[in-house]
Design a protein around this motif. Structure first.
Motif, PDB file in Angstrom:
ATOM      1  N   ALA A 159      39.660 136.487 -11.643  1.00  0.00           N
ATOM      2  CA  ALA A 159      39.175 135.609 -10.778  1.00  0.00           C
ATOM      3  C   ALA A 159      39.809 135.807  -9.162  1.00  0.00           C
ATOM      4  O   ALA A 159      38.964 135.677  -8.359  1.00  0.00           O
ATOM      5  N   THR A 160      40.898 136.260  -9.313  1.00  0.00           N
ATOM      6  CA  THR A 160      41.728 136.205  -7.849  1.00  0.00           C
ATOM      7  C   THR A 160      41.141 137.664  -7.110  1.00  0.00           C
ATOM      8  O   THR A 160      40.808 137.538  -5.873  1.00  0.00           O
ATOM      9  N   THR A 161      41.198 138.675  -7.730  1.00  0.00           N
ATOM     10  CA  THR A 161      40.664 139.889  -7.211  1.00  0.00           C
ATOM     11  C   THR A 161      39.052 139.770  -6.956  1.00  0.00           C
ATOM     12  O   THR A 161      38.553 140.217  -5.899  1.00  0.00           O
ATOM     13  N   HIS A 162      38.419 138.951  -7.745  1.00  0.00           N
ATOM     14  CA  HIS A 162      36.885 138.894  -7.611  1.00  0.00           C
ATOM     15  C   HIS A 162      36.829 137.979  -6.206  1.00  0.00           C
ATOM     16  O   HIS A 162      35.950 138.604  -5.063  1.00  0.00           O
ATOM     17  N   VAL A 163      37.374 137.129  -6.018  1.00  0.00           N
ATOM     18  CA  VAL A 163      37.142 136.017  -5.000  1.00  0.00           C
ATOM     19  C   VAL A 163      37.625 136.719  -3.577  1.00  0.00           C
ATOM     20  O   VAL A 163      36.931 136.660  -2.736  1.00  0.00           O
ATOM     21  N   LEU A 164      39.010 137.303  -3.707  1.00  0.00           N
ATOM     22  CA  LEU A 164      39.201 138.034  -2.339  1.00  0.00           C
ATOM     23  C   LEU A 164      38.658 139.200  -2.119  1.00  0.00           C
ATOM     24  O   LEU A 164      38.460 139.586  -1.023  1.00  0.00           O
ATOM     25  N   GLY A 165      37.988 139.807  -3.214  1.00  0.00           N
ATOM     26  CA  GLY A 165      36.884 140.961  -2.642  1.00  0.00           C
ATOM     27  C   GLY A 165      35.708 140.406  -1.854  1.00  0.00           C
ATOM     28  O   GLY A 165      35.273 140.945  -0.902  1.00  0.00           O
ATOM     29  N   GLN A 166      35.370 139.152  -2.162  1.00  0.00           N
ATOM     30  CA  GLN A 166      34.128 138.650  -1.567  1.00  0.00           C
ATOM     31  C   GLN A 166      34.639 137.999  -0.335  1.00  0.00           C
ATOM     32  O   GLN A 166      33.644 138.093   0.677  1.00  0.00           O
ATOM     33  N   PHE A 167      35.906 137.772  -0.095  1.00  0.00           N
ATOM     34  CA  PHE A 167      36.575 137.426   1.264  1.00  0.00           C
ATOM     35  C   PHE A 167      37.169 138.496   1.779  1.00  0.00           C
ATOM     36  O   PHE A 167      37.989 138.536   3.022  1.00  0.00           O
ATOM     37  N   ASN A 242      40.989 126.848  -4.516  1.00  0.00           N
ATOM     38  CA  ASN A 242      39.855 126.082  -5.415  1.00  0.00           C
ATOM     39  C   ASN A 242      38.851 126.962  -5.944  1.00  0.00           C
ATOM     40  O   ASN A 242      38.367 126.869  -6.973  1.00  0.00           O
ATOM     41  N   ILE A 243      38.417 127.753  -4.998  1.00  0.00           N
ATOM     42  CA  ILE A 243      37.458 128.995  -5.493  1.00  0.00           C
ATOM     43  C   ILE A 243      37.973 129.778  -6.730  1.00  0.00           C
ATOM     44  O   ILE A 243      37.135 129.993  -7.693  1.00  0.00           O
ATOM     45  N   ILE A 244      39.030 130.224  -6.267  1.00  0.00           N
ATOM     46  CA  ILE A 244      39.627 131.160  -7.581  1.00  0.00           C
ATOM     47  C   ILE A 244      39.951 130.522  -8.872  1.00  0.00           C
ATOM     48  O   ILE A 244      39.606 130.760  -9.651  1.00  0.00           O
ATOM     49  N   PHE A 245      40.537 129.319  -8.898  1.00  0.00           N
ATOM     50  CA  PHE A 245      40.778 128.546 -10.193  1.00  0.00           C
ATOM     51  C   PHE A 245      39.431 127.931 -10.625  1.00  0.00           C
ATOM     52  O   PHE A 245      39.421 127.900 -11.869  1.00  0.00           O
ATOM     53  N   GLY A 246      38.286 127.519  -9.857  1.00  0.00           N
ATOM     54  CA  GLY A 246      37.247 127.167 -10.195  1.00  0.00           C
ATOM     55  C   GLY A 246      36.612 128.478 -10.883  1.00  0.00           C
ATOM     56  O   GLY A 246      35.748 128.214 -12.059  1.00  0.00           O
ATOM     57  N   ASN A 247      36.714 129.591 -10.552  1.00  0.00           N
ATOM     58  CA  ASN A 247      36.128 131.006 -11.172  1.00  0.00           C
ATOM     59  C   ASN A 247      36.957 131.065 -12.327  1.00  0.00           C
ATOM     60  O   ASN A 247      36.150 131.433 -13.484  1.00  0.00           O
ATOM     61  N   ALA A 248      37.900 130.817 -12.618  1.00  0.00           N
ATOM     62  CA  ALA A 248      38.895 131.058 -13.825  1.00  0.00           C
ATOM     63  C   ALA A 248      38.728 129.828 -14.873  1.00  0.00           C
ATOM     64  O   ALA A 248      38.977 130.112 -15.853  1.00  0.00           O
TER      65      ALA A 248
END
Length: 305
Positions: A159-167, A242-248
């Motif tokens: 989730a972290t790598t996915h969200v940071l990729g989006q950002f 919140n977005i990272i943990f929400g994804n996970a």
């Protein structure tokens, strides 16, 4: 009736499996133990196999790929399916050069004597069958009954790598994981912590950004170049995590794990006091402008209400 014993052999070229499997089965043929040998070709596959099956013994060749740069070795004594396993390690290195999680294992320096290795395995398996095996914990944490589910860690990493990729951080690189003292300060300057709990685990997860990595992410998020940490942009870490943990969360919840709302902790040198017997593991990541860290801390299950 024979007692089944599952043995995980981490061996990339089958040599170790071929060395021990047939003699082990033959010598235990008339005993009360029925060994079941399962091979993993590298550390990543070992982590996957240990997600779904409990092992009584893990036999590791430290030269296999993807072993020392992931979480499997460093969390082997806290994962629920390997925390009680007897550990036998074969290496070209000296025992003192191994990660702390492997140093209290039964150790064999290469080249190993097949007879001595098989004898050690049989001794352990027979002793366990008769209830006489004595295990020395590889860490203080191993003396307590709790477990870190590797699937939870993997879900947060994904989730972290996915969200940071989006950002705007597409080139996030995971570095070598390792043990961490639970009471050590966070290495980043802006951190977010969630408590997690299941029937087999209680503890917390933390994502901690250093200045460079945080400003890199928040600049994209706010669509304006950020060059310094301010109260305004520090508040954005709560939204990011919140977005990272929400994804996970959906994946983590499917494993029976509950998590709280993330709590933001600002400033360098911050820490969370932990009870005696806690154990920690940290996974560092590099971005193009800095680093961030995912830390998981496990607390003794005796504390669970």
């Amino acid at each position: 009736m024979k007692q089944r014993k599952n043995i995980l052999i981490v061996d990339n070229n089958c040599e170790l499996e071929q060395l021990v499997k047939e003699p082990l089965l033959k010598q235990l043929e008339n005993s009360g133990v029925a060994p079941v040998v399962i091979r993993a070709k590298d550390g990543a596959e070992a982590a996957i196999k240990s997600e779904n099956q409990k092992f009584d013994m893990v036999l590791i060749d430290t030269e296999v790929p993807r072993l020392m740069d992931g979480g499997f070795v460093y969390g082997i004594h806290t994962y629920k399916n390997t925390q009680d396993a007897d550990l036998i390690v074969i290496s070209q290195k000296d025992a003192s050069d191994l990660p702390e999680s492997l140093r209290s294992s039964r150790f064999f320096k290469k080249p190993v004597s097949p007879a001595e290795l098989i004898s050690a395995m049989i001794t352990v398996l027979n002793a366990e069958h008769h209830g006489t095996a004595a295990r020395e914990p590889a860490t203080a944490a191993a003396a307590h009954k709790y477990a870190v589910d590797v699937r939870v860690i993997n879900a947060v990493i994904k989730a972290t790598t996915h969200v940071l990729g989006q950002f705007g951080c597409p080139n996030v690189k995971m570095e070598k994981a390792g043990p961490k003292s639970p009471n050590d300060p966070f290495l980043g300057e802006v951190s977010s912590v969630v408590e997690i709990r299941s029937q087999a685990f209680q503890g917390h997860l933390c994502i901690s950004f250093d200045k460079g990595s945080f400003l890199e992410v928040v600049s994209t998020m706010l669509m304006e170049e950020q060059t310094e940490l301010t109260q305004d942009n520090q508040d954005a870490v709560g939204e990011i995590n919140n977005i990272i943990f929400g994804n996970a969360k959906a994946e983590i919840s499917s494993y029976g794990v509950q998590m709280t709302v993330p709590k933001v902790i600002l400033g360098a040198g911050q820490s969370i006091p932990c009870s005696q017997g806690a154990a920690g593991m940290m996974i560092p990541f590099a971005t193009s402008k800095g680093k961030f860290y995912i830390t998981v801390v496990a607390l003794p299950m005796a504390k669970v209400a």
